[in-house]
Enzyme design. Structure first.
Site, PDB file in Angstrom:
ATOM      1  N   ALA A  16      29.404  43.762  36.861  1.00 13.82           N
ATOM      2  CA  ALA A  16      28.864  44.550  37.983  1.00 13.82           C
ATOM      3  C   ALA A  16      29.229  43.998  39.352  1.00 13.82           C
ATOM      4  O   ALA A  16      28.958  44.636  40.358  1.00 13.82           O
ATOM      5  CB  ALA A  16      27.341  44.637  37.844  1.00 13.82           C
ATOM      6  N   GLY A  18      32.401  43.211  39.950  1.00 18.18           N
ATOM      7  CA  GLY A  18      33.860  43.362  39.971  1.00 18.18           C
ATOM      8  C   GLY A  18      34.331  44.536  40.820  1.00 18.18           C
ATOM      9  O   GLY A  18      33.541  45.310  41.368  1.00 18.18           O
ATOM     10  N   ASP A  19      35.654  44.642  40.866  1.00 21.56           N
ATOM     11  CA  ASP A  19      36.321  45.642  41.689  1.00 21.56           C
ATOM     12  C   ASP A  19      36.015  47.077  41.214  1.00 21.56           C
ATOM     13  O   ASP A  19      35.711  47.961  42.010  1.00 21.56           O
ATOM     14  CB  ASP A  19      37.828  45.350  41.598  1.00 21.56           C
ATOM     15  CG  ASP A  19      38.657  46.348  42.342  1.00 21.56           C
ATOM     16  OD1 ASP A  19      38.545  46.372  43.568  1.00 21.56           O
ATOM     17  OD2 ASP A  19      39.396  47.115  41.693  1.00 21.56           O
ATOM     18  N   LEU A  20      36.079  47.282  39.909  1.00 21.34           N
ATOM     19  CA  LEU A  20      35.866  48.638  39.388  1.00 21.34           C
ATOM     20  C   LEU A  20      34.441  49.122  39.689  1.00 21.34           C
ATOM     21  O   LEU A  20      34.235  50.255  40.137  1.00 21.34           O
ATOM     22  CB  LEU A  20      36.113  48.658  37.871  1.00 21.34           C
ATOM     23  CG  LEU A  20      35.973  50.024  37.240  1.00 21.34           C
ATOM     24  CD1 LEU A  20      37.174  50.893  37.555  1.00 21.34           C
ATOM     25  CD2 LEU A  20      35.799  49.926  35.731  1.00 21.34           C
ATOM     26  N   ASP A 177      39.858  56.958  29.771  1.00 17.37           N
ATOM     27  CA  ASP A 177      41.186  57.120  30.355  1.00 17.37           C
ATOM     28  C   ASP A 177      40.903  57.950  31.601  1.00 17.37           C
ATOM     29  O   ASP A 177      40.683  59.159  31.502  1.00 17.37           O
ATOM     30  CB  ASP A 177      42.130  57.868  29.405  1.00 17.37           C
ATOM     31  CG  ASP A 177      43.528  57.971  29.996  1.00 17.37           C
ATOM     32  OD1 ASP A 177      43.632  58.094  31.236  1.00 17.37           O
ATOM     33  OD2 ASP A 177      44.505  57.931  29.237  1.00 17.37           O
ATOM     34  N   HIS A 178      40.879  57.305  32.759  1.00 15.12           N
ATOM     35  CA  HIS A 178      40.328  58.027  33.919  1.00 15.12           C
ATOM     36  C   HIS A 178      41.175  59.233  34.308  1.00 15.12           C
ATOM     37  O   HIS A 178      40.712  60.111  35.018  1.00 15.12           O
ATOM     38  CB  HIS A 178      40.084  57.082  35.097  1.00 15.12           C
ATOM     39  CG  HIS A 178      41.317  56.534  35.715  1.00 15.12           C
ATOM     40  ND1 HIS A 178      41.913  55.388  35.285  1.00 15.12           N
ATOM     41  CD2 HIS A 178      42.077  56.999  36.726  1.00 15.12           C
ATOM     42  CE1 HIS A 178      42.990  55.167  36.011  1.00 15.12           C
ATOM     43  NE2 HIS A 178      43.122  56.122  36.883  1.00 15.12           N
ATOM     44  N   HIS A 240      47.755  57.350  29.919  1.00 15.48           N
ATOM     45  CA  HIS A 240      47.710  58.545  30.774  1.00 15.48           C
ATOM     46  C   HIS A 240      48.801  59.567  30.431  1.00 15.48           C
ATOM     47  O   HIS A 240      48.531  60.755  30.324  1.00 15.48           O
ATOM     48  CB  HIS A 240      47.856  58.152  32.246  1.00 15.48           C
ATOM     49  CG  HIS A 240      46.994  57.003  32.649  1.00 15.48           C
ATOM     50  ND1 HIS A 240      45.684  56.884  32.228  1.00 15.48           N
ATOM     51  CD2 HIS A 240      47.232  55.914  33.433  1.00 15.48           C
ATOM     52  CE1 HIS A 240      45.164  55.770  32.740  1.00 15.48           C
ATOM     53  NE2 HIS A 240      46.080  55.169  33.468  1.00 15.48           N
TER      54      HIS A 240
HETATM   55  P1  NAD Z   1      37.237  42.148  38.176  1.00 22.62           P
HETATM   56  O1  NAD Z   1      37.981  40.894  37.825  1.00 22.62           O
HETATM   57  O2  NAD Z   1      37.186  42.577  39.578  1.00 22.62           O
HETATM   58  O3  NAD Z   1      35.713  41.982  37.683  1.00 22.62           O
HETATM   59  C1  NAD Z   1      35.369  41.341  36.492  1.00 22.62           C
HETATM   60  C2  NAD Z   1      33.863  41.248  36.359  1.00 22.62           C
HETATM   61  O4  NAD Z   1      33.567  40.549  35.144  1.00 22.62           O
HETATM   62  C3  NAD Z   1      33.160  40.472  37.467  1.00 22.62           C
HETATM   63  O5  NAD Z   1      31.936  41.107  37.749  1.00 22.62           O
HETATM   64  C4  NAD Z   1      32.892  39.095  36.830  1.00 22.62           C
HETATM   65  O6  NAD Z   1      31.749  38.434  37.343  1.00 22.62           O
HETATM   66  C5  NAD Z   1      32.629  39.507  35.426  1.00 22.62           C
HETATM   67  N1  NAD Z   1      32.838  38.392  34.470  1.00 22.62           N
HETATM   68  C6  NAD Z   1      33.978  37.717  34.215  1.00 22.62           C
HETATM   69  N2  NAD Z   1      33.769  36.791  33.247  1.00 22.62           N
HETATM   70  C7  NAD Z   1      32.466  36.909  32.881  1.00 22.62           C
HETATM   71  C8  NAD Z   1      31.637  36.257  31.922  1.00 22.62           C
HETATM   72  N3  NAD Z   1      32.105  35.274  31.126  1.00 22.62           N
HETATM   73  N4  NAD Z   1      30.357  36.656  31.800  1.00 22.62           N
HETATM   74  C9  NAD Z   1      29.862  37.642  32.589  1.00 22.62           C
HETATM   75  N5  NAD Z   1      30.599  38.309  33.503  1.00 22.62           N
HETATM   76  C10 NAD Z   1      31.873  37.924  33.658  1.00 22.62           C
HETATM   77  O7  NAD Z   1      37.809  43.273  37.214  1.00 22.62           O
HETATM   78  P2  NAD Z   1      37.876  44.866  37.490  1.00 22.62           P
HETATM   79  O8  NAD Z   1      39.072  45.159  38.319  1.00 22.62           O
HETATM   80  O9  NAD Z   1      36.569  45.357  37.957  1.00 22.62           O
HETATM   81  O10 NAD Z   1      38.207  45.441  36.034  1.00 22.62           O
HETATM   82  C11 NAD Z   1      37.258  45.484  34.966  1.00 22.62           C
HETATM   83  C12 NAD Z   1      37.850  46.258  33.797  1.00 22.62           C
HETATM   84  O11 NAD Z   1      38.185  47.575  34.229  1.00 22.62           O
HETATM   85  C13 NAD Z   1      39.149  45.682  33.245  1.00 22.62           C
HETATM   86  O12 NAD Z   1      39.200  45.947  31.862  1.00 22.62           O
HETATM   87  C14 NAD Z   1      40.235  46.484  33.954  1.00 22.62           C
HETATM   88  O13 NAD Z   1      41.435  46.537  33.213  1.00 22.62           O
HETATM   89  C15 NAD Z   1      39.562  47.853  33.989  1.00 22.62           C
HETATM   90  N6  NAD Z   1      40.051  48.743  35.039  1.00 22.62           N
HETATM   91  C16 NAD Z   1      39.882  48.425  36.359  1.00 22.62           C
HETATM   92  C17 NAD Z   1      40.316  49.308  37.345  1.00 22.62           C
HETATM   93  C18 NAD Z   1      40.114  49.007  38.802  1.00 22.62           C
HETATM   94  O14 NAD Z   1      40.375  49.921  39.611  1.00 22.62           O
HETATM   95  N7  NAD Z   1      39.650  47.825  39.189  1.00 22.62           N
HETATM   96  C19 NAD Z   1      40.956  50.507  36.979  1.00 22.62           C
HETATM   97  C20 NAD Z   1      41.113  50.804  35.621  1.00 22.62           C
HETATM   98  C21 NAD Z   1      40.652  49.912  34.665  1.00 22.62           C
END
Ligand code: NAD
Length: 496
Positions: A16, A18-20, A177-178, A240
């Site tokens: 929660a 993270g970037d997504l 698959d967005h 996609h």
């Molecule tokens: P991110 O690296 O920004 O965030 C990762 C999150 O995981 C963080 O909140 C971090 O604190 C948490 N985390 C990491 N290790 C942990 C642990 N051991 N215990 C608890 N929490 C932990 O990643 P993201 O960019 O948000 O991507 C997340 C997923 O979504 C990935 O599978 C990525 O491939 C997929 N995804 C992301 C996007 C995007 O736009 N960012 C788009 C499509 C798919």
């Protein structure tokens, strides 16, 4: 989206911070809330490793939405945070206590969605703990939402799937698959199945070829480490692009239910001709970007990006010819291409119809343009139909024209974001726009053959400059068949 309200639900977001979560999930939830779609009995627990207070977490949610605190307060009140290491069993015990309390406080009745917005290596472990440590509820529904990538080839995807299936059954798994949440991808079915005009023509008697382009301006950004192991074929084609192919190629389902649509998509993927080594070399080409310019800004070569090998053999561009072996599509090539650092961001599908049997205007020295149906997916959204019409004036000269239906203002502005629609669907239990395991497996099976040939043979990279339409080999692929890519942006046609 329908005006329905979602059922009561407790959403647990792993990752929660993270970037997504911040770029997509929180703003999408807020949009659902604002539109009155979110149940009054909704609560969300954010889970991540970092130590945050409830206030700090709510501040992050607020920042990601960008509204002032007062307007957001009733929405933010539904959010809680739990600092949690997903590999640590004791964390799940505390999480269970929190979820049970929230369930009672918000009268949720046991409906649970677990959204794994985390690196894929954690998916299996989290799923396992959710079951073992009692977080799956026995009263309401349990749904597990999984982000891409789902494995990096068929064996790893199967291993991951087997692991998850020990704790969740297929009906409970929502693989994102967005692209399937995008307005115009969802529109493919409506264009095909709600128009008397197209369905009779949707076959090899009337269509000469179909082209799918998914071009990005961006490079790998900070994802070099991930991309080195993935490349364009795994990052874009396996999911996609093959999803779009299946929607374009499938037979009309007998009903618009999840099972019926999925079963037709699976059949289309099963009809995809798998390639032998020689066929991979003939019908797929790859590229990697060199330094160049994007919108007059200099950008580096792929091999100079962070976390990328200076001698990398990873492709940032793929073009290929797909063949679908069934009565409807025999003889119709589906050309696909996707790449990073291309001249413009654009996702579109071009359906090129066959020429009419005889050109009556040839005597006047005129060649007729083929009819094209173009589905613009992003950044523009809409449909364009290219026709030939009479040039105004006394002569009988022809001129190409286009019928244009663009989803621009006012409705376009309100087009819901893909994640908003997918979250809404998942809360309502509609899995149509999520990928079934059978689709994932068939897609990997197709892509693995290409990857294995490419991994064994080094290509002479880089072979296209950033800011261009890709390597020349991609043009040659179509020229061999007497076709060319339709670069619609460069076609000067009059709107009708
Ligand atoms: P991110 O690296 O920004 O965030 C990762 C999150 O995981 C963080 O909140 C971090 O604190 C948490 N985390 C990491 N290790 C942990 C642990 N051991 N215990 C608890 N929490 C932990 O990643 P993201 O960019 O948000 O991507 C997340 C997923 O979504 C990935 O599978 C990525 O491939 C997929 N995804 C992301 C996007 C995007 O736009 N960012 C788009 C499509 C798919």
């Amino acid at each position: 989206m329908s005006n329905q309200e979602t059922p009561s639900v407790l959403l647990t977001i792993f990752g929660a911070t993270g970037d997504l979560a911040s770029r997509k999930l929180f703003p999408s939830l807020y949009n659902l809330y604002q539109k009155g779609h979110l149940s009054k009995n909704f609560a969300c627990v954010g889970v991540a490793r970092r130590n945050l207070t409830q206030e700090e977490f709510r501040q992050r949610v607020q920042d990601s939405i960008g509204e002032d605190a007062e307007a957001l307060q009733p929405f933010l009140d539904r959010f809680s945070y739990h600092s949690h290491d997903v590999a640590d069993r004791s964390s799940y015990k505390a999480l269970k206590q929190i979820t049970d309390e929230l369930d009672d406080r918000y009268h949720i009745g046991g409906n649970r969605i677990f959204y794994l917005a985390m690196a894929p290596e954690f998916f299996g472990t989290i799923a396992e703990h959710l079951k073992q440590d009692g977080l799956k509820s026995s009263d309401g529904f349990n749904r597990l939402v999984i982000e891409k990538p789902f494995g990096h080839n068929l064996p790893s995807a199967k291993e991951l799937n087997d692991h998850i299936r020990e704790s969740f059954n297929e009906e409970e798994i929502y693989r994102i698959d967005h692209y399937l949440g995008k307005e115009m991808v969802q529109n493919i079915e409506v264009i095909r199945f709600a128009n008397a005009l197209f369905e009779p023509l949707w076959n090899n008697r009337h269509i000469s070829n179909i082209q799918i382009t998914l071009a990005e301006e961006l490079g790998v950004e900070e994802r070099g480490g991930y991309y080195e192991k993935s490349g364009a074929i795994r990052d874009m084609v396996q999911n996609h692009i093959l999803q779009m192919v299946s929607l374009l190629a499938m037979e009309p389902p007998i009903r618009l239910t999840t099972d019926e649509i999925r079963s037709e998509k699976v059949k289309a993927l099963r009809a995809l001709r798998s390639l032998r080594t020689e066929e991979v070399r003939d019908s797929f080409v790859r590229g990697q970007y060199d330094a160049g310019e994007i919108r007059a800004n200099a950008v580096p070569a792929y091999r100079d990006e962070d976390h990328v090998d200076t001698d990398s053999n990873t492709e940032t561009f793929v073009a290929g010819k797909l063949t679908i072996d069934n009565f409807r599509w025999a003889g119709v090539p589906f050309y696909i291409r996707t790449g990073k650092r291309m001249q413009a961001k654009s996702t579109k599908i071009v359906v090129q119809f066959k020429d009419i049997p005889m050109n009556l205007y040839a005597e006047q020295g005129e060649t007729l343009n083929p009819n094209l149906l173009i589905i613009h997916i992003q950044p523009d959204e809409g449909i364009t139909l290219h026709l030939n019409a009479k040039k105004s004036g006394e002569s009988l000269e022809t001129t190409p024209v286009k019928l244009n239906a663009a989803n621009t203002a006012p409705t376009g502005i309100n087009t819901p974001e893909a994640y908003e629609k997918l979250l809404f669907d998942c809360m309502r239990g509609d899995a149509t726009n999520f990928t079934h395991w059978d689709e994932v497996a068939l897609s990997w099976q197709f892509v693995d053959k290409i990857s294995s040939v490419w991994e064994a043979e080094k290509e002479s990279f880089p072979n296209y400059k950033a800011g261009t339409p890709g390597p020349v080999v991609a043009d040659e692929l179509l020229e061999r068949d007497g076709f060319h890519w339709w670069d619609i942006e460069s076609l000067e046609l009059k709107d009708c």
